[in-house]
Design an enzyme around this catalytic site. Sequence first.
Site, PDB file in Angstrom:
ATOM      1  N   PRO A 221      72.354  12.027  47.911  1.00 13.69           N
ATOM      2  CA  PRO A 221      72.820  10.644  48.069  1.00 13.69           C
ATOM      3  C   PRO A 221      71.696   9.642  47.821  1.00 13.69           C
ATOM      4  CG  PRO A 221      72.461  11.628  50.219  1.00 13.69           C
ATOM      5  CD  PRO A 221      72.187  12.701  49.211  1.00 13.69           C
TER       6      PRO A 221
ATOM      7  N   CYS B 155      79.334   9.143  41.883  1.00 17.81           N
ATOM      8  CA  CYS B 155      78.130   9.312  41.072  1.00 17.81           C
ATOM      9  C   CYS B 155      77.695   8.139  40.202  1.00 17.81           C
ATOM     10  CB  CYS B 155      78.260  10.569  40.225  1.00 17.81           C
ATOM     11  SG  CYS B 155      78.240  12.035  41.280  1.00 17.81           S
TER      12      CYS B 155
HETATM   13  P1  NAD Z   1      79.779  17.249  48.174  1.00 23.79           P
HETATM   14  O1  NAD Z   1      79.407  16.347  49.248  1.00 23.79           O
HETATM   15  O2  NAD Z   1      81.220  17.429  47.831  1.00 23.79           O
HETATM   16  O3  NAD Z   1      79.214  18.713  48.481  1.00 23.79           O
HETATM   17  C1  NAD Z   1      77.896  18.960  48.858  1.00 23.79           C
HETATM   18  C2  NAD Z   1      77.896  20.068  49.920  1.00 23.79           C
HETATM   19  O4  NAD Z   1      76.545  20.450  50.201  1.00 23.79           O
HETATM   20  C3  NAD Z   1      78.516  19.673  51.260  1.00 23.79           C
HETATM   21  O5  NAD Z   1      79.572  20.554  51.561  1.00 23.79           O
HETATM   22  C4  NAD Z   1      77.351  19.787  52.269  1.00 23.79           C
HETATM   23  O6  NAD Z   1      77.773  20.268  53.532  1.00 23.79           O
HETATM   24  C5  NAD Z   1      76.459  20.782  51.577  1.00 23.79           C
HETATM   25  N1  NAD Z   1      75.061  20.703  52.018  1.00 23.79           N
HETATM   26  C6  NAD Z   1      74.285  19.587  52.061  1.00 23.79           C
HETATM   27  N2  NAD Z   1      73.050  19.925  52.473  1.00 23.79           N
HETATM   28  C7  NAD Z   1      73.037  21.259  52.673  1.00 23.79           C
HETATM   29  C8  NAD Z   1      72.044  22.181  53.077  1.00 23.79           C
HETATM   30  N3  NAD Z   1      70.794  21.775  53.317  1.00 23.79           N
HETATM   31  N4  NAD Z   1      72.374  23.479  53.178  1.00 23.79           N
HETATM   32  C9  NAD Z   1      73.633  23.884  52.898  1.00 23.79           C
HETATM   33  N5  NAD Z   1      74.617  23.062  52.503  1.00 23.79           N
HETATM   34  C10 NAD Z   1      74.319  21.759  52.390  1.00 23.79           C
HETATM   35  O7  NAD Z   1      78.967  16.785  46.875  1.00 23.79           O
HETATM   36  P2  NAD Z   1      79.364  17.012  45.344  1.00 23.79           P
HETATM   37  O8  NAD Z   1      80.313  15.951  44.911  1.00 23.79           O
HETATM   38  O9  NAD Z   1      79.709  18.443  45.118  1.00 23.79           O
HETATM   39  O10 NAD Z   1      77.977  16.674  44.638  1.00 23.79           O
HETATM   40  C11 NAD Z   1      76.869  17.543  44.715  1.00 23.79           C
HETATM   41  C12 NAD Z   1      75.875  17.150  43.647  1.00 23.79           C
HETATM   42  O11 NAD Z   1      76.471  17.274  42.349  1.00 23.79           O
HETATM   43  C13 NAD Z   1      75.381  15.703  43.721  1.00 23.79           C
HETATM   44  O12 NAD Z   1      74.039  15.687  43.316  1.00 23.79           O
HETATM   45  C14 NAD Z   1      76.225  14.989  42.694  1.00 23.79           C
HETATM   46  O13 NAD Z   1      75.543  13.876  42.168  1.00 23.79           O
HETATM   47  C15 NAD Z   1      76.386  16.042  41.624  1.00 23.79           C
HETATM   48  N6  NAD Z   1      77.588  15.912  40.794  1.00 23.79           N
HETATM   49  C16 NAD Z   1      78.799  15.623  41.344  1.00 23.79           C
HETATM   50  C17 NAD Z   1      79.930  15.556  40.537  1.00 23.79           C
HETATM   51  C18 NAD Z   1      81.281  15.234  41.097  1.00 23.79           C
HETATM   52  O14 NAD Z   1      82.213  15.065  40.317  1.00 23.79           O
HETATM   53  N7  NAD Z   1      81.466  15.125  42.392  1.00 23.79           N
HETATM   54  C19 NAD Z   1      79.832  15.823  39.173  1.00 23.79           C
HETATM   55  C20 NAD Z   1      78.577  16.134  38.643  1.00 23.79           C
HETATM   56  C21 NAD Z   1      77.463  16.181  39.463  1.00 23.79           C
HETATM   57  C1  UGA Z   2      81.947  11.031  36.078  1.00 26.70           C
HETATM   58  C2  UGA Z   2      81.632  11.563  34.677  1.00 26.70           C
HETATM   59  O1  UGA Z   2      82.749  11.298  33.814  1.00 26.70           O
HETATM   60  C3  UGA Z   2      81.339  13.052  34.719  1.00 26.70           C
HETATM   61  O2  UGA Z   2      80.972  13.513  33.421  1.00 26.70           O
HETATM   62  C4  UGA Z   2      80.202  13.314  35.704  1.00 26.70           C
HETATM   63  O3  UGA Z   2      79.948  14.694  35.811  1.00 26.70           O
HETATM   64  C5  UGA Z   2      80.593  12.759  37.063  1.00 26.70           C
HETATM   65  O4  UGA Z   2      80.866  11.345  36.949  1.00 26.70           O
HETATM   66  C6  UGA Z   2      79.503  12.904  38.075  1.00 26.70           C
HETATM   67  O5  UGA Z   2      78.345  12.998  37.731  1.00 26.70           O
HETATM   68  O6  UGA Z   2      79.889  12.881  39.243  1.00 26.70           O
HETATM   69  P1  UGA Z   2      84.085  11.059  37.660  1.00 26.70           P
HETATM   70  O7  UGA Z   2      83.328  10.076  38.475  1.00 26.70           O
HETATM   71  O8  UGA Z   2      84.705  12.215  38.339  1.00 26.70           O
HETATM   72  O9  UGA Z   2      83.143  11.661  36.517  1.00 26.70           O
HETATM   73  O10 UGA Z   2      85.277  10.302  36.951  1.00 26.70           O
HETATM   74  P2  UGA Z   2      85.440   9.442  35.609  1.00 26.70           P
HETATM   75  O11 UGA Z   2      86.628   9.928  34.890  1.00 26.70           O
HETATM   76  O12 UGA Z   2      84.195   9.352  34.858  1.00 26.70           O
HETATM   77  O13 UGA Z   2      85.833   8.015  36.196  1.00 26.70           O
HETATM   78  C7  UGA Z   2      84.894   7.271  36.940  1.00 26.70           C
HETATM   79  C8  UGA Z   2      85.444   5.906  37.231  1.00 26.70           C
HETATM   80  O14 UGA Z   2      85.500   5.101  36.061  1.00 26.70           O
HETATM   81  C9  UGA Z   2      86.865   5.888  37.812  1.00 26.70           C
HETATM   82  O15 UGA Z   2      86.912   4.973  38.864  1.00 26.70           O
HETATM   83  C10 UGA Z   2      87.727   5.425  36.652  1.00 26.70           C
HETATM   84  O16 UGA Z   2      88.879   4.742  37.065  1.00 26.70           O
HETATM   85  C11 UGA Z   2      86.773   4.513  35.920  1.00 26.70           C
HETATM   86  N1  UGA Z   2      87.079   4.397  34.478  1.00 26.70           N
HETATM   87  C12 UGA Z   2      86.894   5.451  33.659  1.00 26.70           C
HETATM   88  C13 UGA Z   2      87.547   3.192  33.989  1.00 26.70           C
HETATM   89  O17 UGA Z   2      87.718   2.214  34.734  1.00 26.70           O
HETATM   90  N2  UGA Z   2      87.821   3.087  32.649  1.00 26.70           N
HETATM   91  C14 UGA Z   2      87.641   4.124  31.792  1.00 26.70           C
HETATM   92  O18 UGA Z   2      87.890   3.960  30.583  1.00 26.70           O
HETATM   93  C15 UGA Z   2      87.169   5.338  32.312  1.00 26.70           C
END
Ligand code: NAD
Ligand code: UGA
Length: 460
Positions: A94, A276
């Site tokens: 975060p 993100c």
């Molecule tokens: P999330 O909050 O859904 O999951 C993270 C998990 O890690 C939680 O369940 C938490 O309890 C666990 N955790 C935290 N600290 C811990 C520790 N020390 N030991 C064991 N478990 C621990 O988060 P997320 O959305 O999966 O995101 C994780 C990472 O991936 C972030 O860096 C985010 O930026 C990146 N990311 C997220 C997305 C997405 O779509 N959500 C996409 C691409 C990248």
């Molecule tokens: C985004 C990226 O698309 C992923 O590739 C990346 O892995 C991820 O962030 C991450 O790092 O967490 P996500 O946030 O799940 O994925 O969703 P998106 O589809 O990218 O949409 C993000 C936001 O943009 C939404 O609120 C959506 O409504 C908005 N959006 C998207 C628009 O307003 N207009 C668009 O044309 C596209």
Amino acid sequence: TAASVRRVCCIGAGYVGGPTSAVMALKCPGIQFTVVDSDAGRIAAWNSAAALPIYEPGLDEVVRSQRGRNLWFSTDIDAAVAAADIVLLAVNTPLGPRGAGLGGATDLSAIEQCARTVARVARRPTIVVEKSTVPCGTGELIAGILRRDGRPGVGFSVLSNPEFLSEGTAVRDLLRPDRVIIGGLDGSEDAQRALASVYAHWVPQERIVTMGLWSAELAKLAANALLAQRVSSINSISAVCEAVGADIADVSRACGMDSRIGGRFLHASVGFGGSCFHKDIMGLVWLAESLGLHDVAEYWDQVLQMNSSQTARFVARIARAVGCDLDAGAEVAVLGFAYKAGTGDTRNTPAAPVCERLLAQGARLAIYDPKVPARQIRDALPAESHYHHRVRICSDAYEAVAGARAVVLLTPWPEFATLDWARVHGLMAQPAYVFDGHRALDAPALDRLGFRAVSVGVRT
Ligand code: NAD
Ligand code: UGA
């Protein structure tokens, strides 16, 4: 080498760790995957026969087919790490506390804690992989911890393998990724090959790209920044459309048909949300500031500013149209609370500031989202109790619109486009307004039904 990867441990059972491990398990029947988390409730939910802790289309089926075969969920972090050839780090990264300048540093405490765990328990060569999105240089930080705290003689490699999945389409994105990036320091070629061999079970060779550690880490921040920038760019044009009488849908289509620009990610909206985009741009801005690149920092900061002003402008249009009725406690039906369709995730959803501003203006709210639990909606709203008395959480759209002066669509769930809008009109107080934050509805058809329809990117 391919043959040497037998066990993979993923620390972090969230939106990334859960689906990623499940799809890997599906595609690599010869490898055992154990997903661990310090949150026992989350692990119990992953192991339950009822609802998984996150909603993703298609995920239930994948988890059900692999769980108990080569996919395990556990709270025993040490045991899973000790047994693993590869440890994926998919924990939260975060935003840390905000400093004075632009951007914000990432809180890497979970990543550091994981690195210390690996150092403490690993007794044989282990590949540590950053799946989480991290600032440039984090790989070296992890390597430093492993060198300092690891058992003598145990070799470690650190790789960056950022995840690009989008929520709502996670399973599809994981099954058919545009690319898999594997970054490593000099000397980690064997480790890169080992991780590539896991992906090679289902990802075509030409989509698996190796590069330096910093490049891979930066590529993830850059990709999210570029995607968010497209949304802010088109949203900035939507403001011009609203002022001059152009239609953003036509402008987007006209621009997107240029193959150099491309049509995706050009949908004007109430603003982007999600866990993100905001956090990663804050991280990029902070990185630029810390490198003395102030112009670069300001440039990317504008993407965030445009996003906040888009959301504020949308609420201002509602207030202007519905006028003093809002102060008098008119009810507004909010359709959709998740930050995008296909997910129950509300992290950074634009619905939160929209609802907060409407409440501050005096409105009462009736909120409905098909996938977000009532408790989660309440938690995302401001804590003031007088606000909470003015909020109803509804279990369907018709319940939400009953008696409302305005419908505000904040998540483009397909079910909203197919509502019986004549029935909706009949249930609402008149004149009935619809504010479409995603161009998800047919505004002329709504006007014909007697609504006053207002859409992002169109003058009213
Ligand atoms: P999330 O909050 O859904 O999951 C993270 C998990 O890690 C939680 O369940 C938490 O309890 C666990 N955790 C935290 N600290 C811990 C520790 N020390 N030991 C064991 N478990 C621990 O988060 P997320 O959305 O999966 O995101 C994780 C990472 O991936 C972030 O860096 C985010 O930026 C990146 N990311 C997220 C997305 C997405 O779509 N959500 C996409 C691409 C990248
Ligand atoms: C985004 C990226 O698309 C992923 O590739 C990346 O892995 C991820 O962030 C991450 O790092 O967490 P996500 O946030 O799940 O994925 O969703 P998106 O589809 O990218 O949409 C993000 C936001 O943009 C939404 O609120 C959506 O409504 C908005 N959006 C998207 C628009 O307003 N207009 C668009 O044309 C596209």
